[in-house]
Scaffold this motif. Structure first.
Motif, PDB file in Angstrom:
ATOM      1  N   CYS A  11      99.430 -30.364  80.408  1.00 16.40           N
ATOM      2  CA  CYS A  11      98.301 -31.306  80.563  1.00 16.40           C
ATOM      3  C   CYS A  11      97.141 -31.041  79.616  1.00 16.40           C
ATOM      4  O   CYS A  11      96.030 -31.530  79.827  1.00 16.40           O
ATOM      5  CB  CYS A  11      97.834 -31.397  82.010  1.00 16.40           C
ATOM      6  SG  CYS A  11      99.049 -32.233  83.040  1.00 16.40           S
ATOM      7  N   LYS A  14      99.061 -32.688  74.744  1.00 14.75           N
ATOM      8  CA  LYS A  14     100.048 -32.683  73.648  1.00 14.75           C
ATOM      9  C   LYS A  14     100.654 -34.082  73.459  1.00 14.75           C
ATOM     10  O   LYS A  14     100.691 -34.606  72.350  1.00 14.75           O
ATOM     11  CB  LYS A  14     101.164 -31.659  73.932  1.00 14.75           C
ATOM     12  CG  LYS A  14     100.668 -30.230  74.089  1.00 14.75           C
ATOM     13  CD  LYS A  14     101.802 -29.236  74.272  1.00 14.75           C
ATOM     14  CE  LYS A  14     102.624 -29.431  75.535  1.00 14.75           C
ATOM     15  NZ  LYS A  14     101.867 -29.169  76.800  1.00 14.75           N
ATOM     16  N   GLY A  15     101.146 -34.647  74.555  1.00 13.72           N
ATOM     17  CA  GLY A  15     101.804 -35.964  74.466  1.00 13.72           C
ATOM     18  C   GLY A  15     100.829 -37.048  74.045  1.00 13.72           C
ATOM     19  O   GLY A  15     101.127 -37.852  73.153  1.00 13.72           O
ATOM     20  N   THR A  16      99.649 -37.055  74.655  1.00  8.45           N
ATOM     21  CA  THR A  16      98.617 -38.065  74.342  1.00  8.45           C
ATOM     22  C   THR A  16      98.327 -38.077  72.842  1.00  8.45           C
ATOM     23  O   THR A  16      98.364 -39.131  72.198  1.00  8.45           O
ATOM     24  CB  THR A  16      97.316 -37.712  75.105  1.00  8.45           C
ATOM     25  OG1 THR A  16      97.614 -37.692  76.497  1.00  8.45           O
ATOM     26  CG2 THR A  16      96.208 -38.697  74.802  1.00  8.45           C
ATOM     27  N   THR A  32     110.434 -32.152  73.410  1.00 11.77           N
ATOM     28  CA  THR A  32     111.650 -31.623  74.053  1.00 11.77           C
ATOM     29  C   THR A  32     111.633 -31.953  75.555  1.00 11.77           C
ATOM     30  O   THR A  32     112.678 -32.203  76.146  1.00 11.77           O
ATOM     31  CB  THR A  32     111.802 -30.106  73.808  1.00 11.77           C
ATOM     32  OG1 THR A  32     110.519 -29.487  73.878  1.00 11.77           O
ATOM     33  CG2 THR A  32     112.437 -29.828  72.472  1.00 11.77           C
ATOM     34  N   ARG A  37     114.079 -35.069  79.912  1.00 11.17           N
ATOM     35  CA  ARG A  37     113.944 -36.102  80.967  1.00 11.17           C
ATOM     36  C   ARG A  37     114.920 -37.252  80.720  1.00 11.17           C
ATOM     37  O   ARG A  37     115.438 -37.839  81.669  1.00 11.17           O
ATOM     38  CB  ARG A  37     112.489 -36.592  81.063  1.00 11.17           C
ATOM     39  CG  ARG A  37     111.578 -35.610  81.833  1.00 11.17           C
ATOM     40  CD  ARG A  37     110.174 -36.137  82.022  1.00 11.17           C
ATOM     41  NE  ARG A  37     109.400 -36.111  80.790  1.00 11.17           N
ATOM     42  CZ  ARG A  37     108.715 -35.047  80.365  1.00 11.17           C
ATOM     43  NH1 ARG A  37     108.661 -33.938  81.079  1.00 11.17           N
ATOM     44  NH2 ARG A  37     108.051 -35.094  79.221  1.00 11.17           N
ATOM     45  N   ASN A  58     110.432 -24.164  85.382  1.00 13.85           N
ATOM     46  CA  ASN A  58     111.022 -23.127  84.526  1.00 13.85           C
ATOM     47  C   ASN A  58     111.613 -23.705  83.247  1.00 13.85           C
ATOM     48  O   ASN A  58     111.985 -24.874  83.205  1.00 13.85           O
ATOM     49  CB  ASN A  58     112.085 -22.354  85.316  1.00 13.85           C
ATOM     50  CG  ASN A  58     111.433 -21.546  86.416  1.00 13.85           C
ATOM     51  OD1 ASN A  58     110.396 -20.918  86.199  1.00 13.85           O
ATOM     52  ND2 ASN A  58     111.998 -21.584  87.614  1.00 13.85           N
ATOM     53  N   ARG A  89     108.610 -23.172  72.344  1.00 17.00           N
ATOM     54  CA  ARG A  89     107.957 -22.748  73.578  1.00 17.00           C
ATOM     55  C   ARG A  89     108.187 -21.275  73.871  1.00 17.00           C
ATOM     56  O   ARG A  89     107.649 -20.746  74.829  1.00 17.00           O
ATOM     57  CB  ARG A  89     108.543 -23.574  74.710  1.00 17.00           C
ATOM     58  CG  ARG A  89     107.532 -24.182  75.637  1.00 17.00           C
ATOM     59  CD  ARG A  89     108.315 -25.033  76.613  1.00 17.00           C
ATOM     60  NE  ARG A  89     107.512 -25.666  77.580  1.00 17.00           N
ATOM     61  CZ  ARG A  89     106.978 -26.883  77.469  1.00 17.00           C
ATOM     62  NH1 ARG A  89     107.113 -27.584  76.373  1.00 17.00           N
ATOM     63  NH2 ARG A  89     106.305 -27.390  78.454  1.00 17.00           N
ATOM     64  N   GLN A  93     112.534 -19.216  70.087  1.00 14.28           N
ATOM     65  CA  GLN A  93     112.680 -20.577  69.537  1.00 14.28           C
ATOM     66  C   GLN A  93     111.928 -20.692  68.206  1.00 14.28           C
ATOM     67  O   GLN A  93     112.431 -21.268  67.234  1.00 14.28           O
ATOM     68  CB  GLN A  93     112.106 -21.626  70.506  1.00 14.28           C
ATOM     69  CG  GLN A  93     112.945 -21.854  71.752  1.00 14.28           C
ATOM     70  CD  GLN A  93     112.332 -22.879  72.715  1.00 14.28           C
ATOM     71  OE1 GLN A  93     111.442 -23.638  72.361  1.00 14.28           O
ATOM     72  NE2 GLN A  93     112.827 -22.891  73.945  1.00 14.28           N
ATOM     73  N   ARG A 128      97.634 -37.773  87.041  1.00 16.17           N
ATOM     74  CA  ARG A 128      98.871 -38.346  86.514  1.00 16.17           C
ATOM     75  C   ARG A 128      99.920 -38.479  87.606  1.00 16.17           C
ATOM     76  O   ARG A 128     100.736 -39.403  87.585  1.00 16.17           O
ATOM     77  CB  ARG A 128      99.409 -37.468  85.373  1.00 16.17           C
ATOM     78  CG  ARG A 128     100.585 -38.113  84.665  1.00 16.17           C
ATOM     79  CD  ARG A 128     101.039 -37.344  83.456  1.00 16.17           C
ATOM     80  NE  ARG A 128     101.508 -36.019  83.823  1.00 16.17           N
ATOM     81  CZ  ARG A 128     101.854 -35.090  82.940  1.00 16.17           C
ATOM     82  NH1 ARG A 128     101.749 -35.349  81.659  1.00 16.17           N
ATOM     83  NH2 ARG A 128     102.275 -33.912  83.333  1.00 16.17           N
ATOM     84  N   ARG A 145     104.325 -23.616  85.959  1.00 17.89           N
ATOM     85  CA  ARG A 145     104.310 -24.072  84.555  1.00 17.89           C
ATOM     86  C   ARG A 145     103.218 -23.336  83.776  1.00 17.89           C
ATOM     87  O   ARG A 145     103.439 -22.891  82.645  1.00 17.89           O
ATOM     88  CB  ARG A 145     104.077 -25.587  84.487  1.00 17.89           C
ATOM     89  CG  ARG A 145     105.318 -26.386  84.860  1.00 17.89           C
ATOM     90  CD  ARG A 145     104.979 -27.806  85.282  1.00 17.89           C
ATOM     91  NE  ARG A 145     104.460 -28.613  84.196  1.00 17.89           N
ATOM     92  CZ  ARG A 145     103.848 -29.790  84.382  1.00 17.89           C
ATOM     93  NH1 ARG A 145     103.676 -30.268  85.609  1.00 17.89           N
ATOM     94  NH2 ARG A 145     103.417 -30.483  83.352  1.00 17.89           N
ATOM     95  N   LYS A 173      87.159 -32.926  76.178  1.00 20.77           N
ATOM     96  CA  LYS A 173      86.228 -33.922  75.637  1.00 20.77           C
ATOM     97  C   LYS A 173      86.930 -35.260  75.716  1.00 20.77           C
ATOM     98  O   LYS A 173      88.145 -35.308  75.914  1.00 20.77           O
ATOM     99  CB  LYS A 173      85.983 -33.641  74.137  1.00 20.77           C
ATOM    100  CG  LYS A 173      85.293 -32.392  73.802  1.00 20.77           C
ATOM    101  CD  LYS A 173      85.108 -32.392  72.289  1.00 20.77           C
ATOM    102  CE  LYS A 173      85.199 -31.007  71.726  1.00 20.77           C
ATOM    103  NZ  LYS A 173      85.311 -30.997  70.293  1.00 20.77           N
TER     104      LYS A 173
END
Ligand code: AP5
Ligand code: MG
Length: 194
Positions: A11, A14-16, A32, A37, A58, A89, A93, A128, A145, A173
């Motif tokens: 949250c 990153k996605g936004t 990823t 998903r 996990n 992550r 990796q 969300r 998480r 912000k």
């Protein structure tokens, strides 16, 4: 060619910001989390395994994560570059991926390390949870998480800092202010690469 990593706790945005960057700079966005998903939705063997792990906060084993990532890159070539959201992550990796990029005469140009205070991350998750339907958006799983982020992922800030690639971004912000800052950093980088 520009390759960017979005690093940060759950949250953090990153996605936004990956969506905003990929639209503006025409980079292929690879999350990823989204890839897993999609596998869960298909009930594929990877999806069935991934669901058990993700629903508890996990990580998916590195070997499976790398496999699904390479497959996706192979099927979606992007000459302009990639935006990696939530990958790598783990240190393993990151190290394997550095070697893979070297083999293909490529490298990571920039790592955007997004962060905000934990109460803010938690508040975003709760917000969300009302609109999205992610099984991992609840108090107990979110704590796991965050814990996994600090024990397995956060070390990557040091890994990329040592390579001179880390750009810390305070995301506590308004989204527009954060994206203006990110766009300035990417614009400067593309200027120096010319
Ligand atoms: P993943 O899907 O990557 O989840 P995550 O890292 O927990 O992060 P989120 O997607 O929840 O948050 P985000 O940082 O993208 O924030 P967002 O922009 O959505 O991974 C899920 C799971 O898959 C992992 O737990 C793991 O099990 C597995 N997995 C994935 N990749 C893996 C890998 N490489 N290896 C192993 N396992 C892997 O923003 C959140 C909310 O806040 C949104 O509602 C947004 O609108 C809002 N918001 C954003 N910015 C602001 C702002 N500035 N002000 C107010 N609200 C904001
Ligand atoms: Mg995300």
């Amino acid at each position: 060619m520009l390759n960017i990593i979005m690093l940060g706790p759950p949250c953090s945005g990153k996605g936004t910001h990956a969506h905003l960057i990929s639209e503006n700079f025409h980079l292929a966005h690879i999350s990823t989390g989204d890839l897993f998903r999609a596998e869960i939705k298909k009930s594929s063997p990877i999806g069935i395994m991934a669901q058990r792990l993700i629903d508890h906060g996990n990580f998916i084993p590195d070997s499976i994560t790398m496999k699904i990532l390479y497959q996706h890159i192979f099927n979606n070539p992007s000459p302009e570059g990639y935006l990696f959201d939530g990958f790598p992550r783990t240190l393993a990796q990151a190290e394997v991926f550095t070697k893979y990029l070297e083999k293909h005469n490529q490298s990571i140009d920039l790592v955007l390390y997004l962060n905000a205070p934990e109460e803010e991350l938690m508040a975003r998750m709760y917000k969300r949870a009302i609109v999205d339907n992610r099984a991992d958006d609840n108090n107990e799983v979110f704590v796991t998480r965050l814990k996994n982020y600090y024990s397995l992922t956060h070390i990557l800030t040091e890994y990329y800092l040592a390579q001179g690639k880390l750009a810390p971004i305070n995301t506590n912000k308004p989204i527009k202010e954060v994206s203006d800052q990110i766009f300035r950093i990417i614009n400067e980088l593309t200027e120096t690469k010319k």
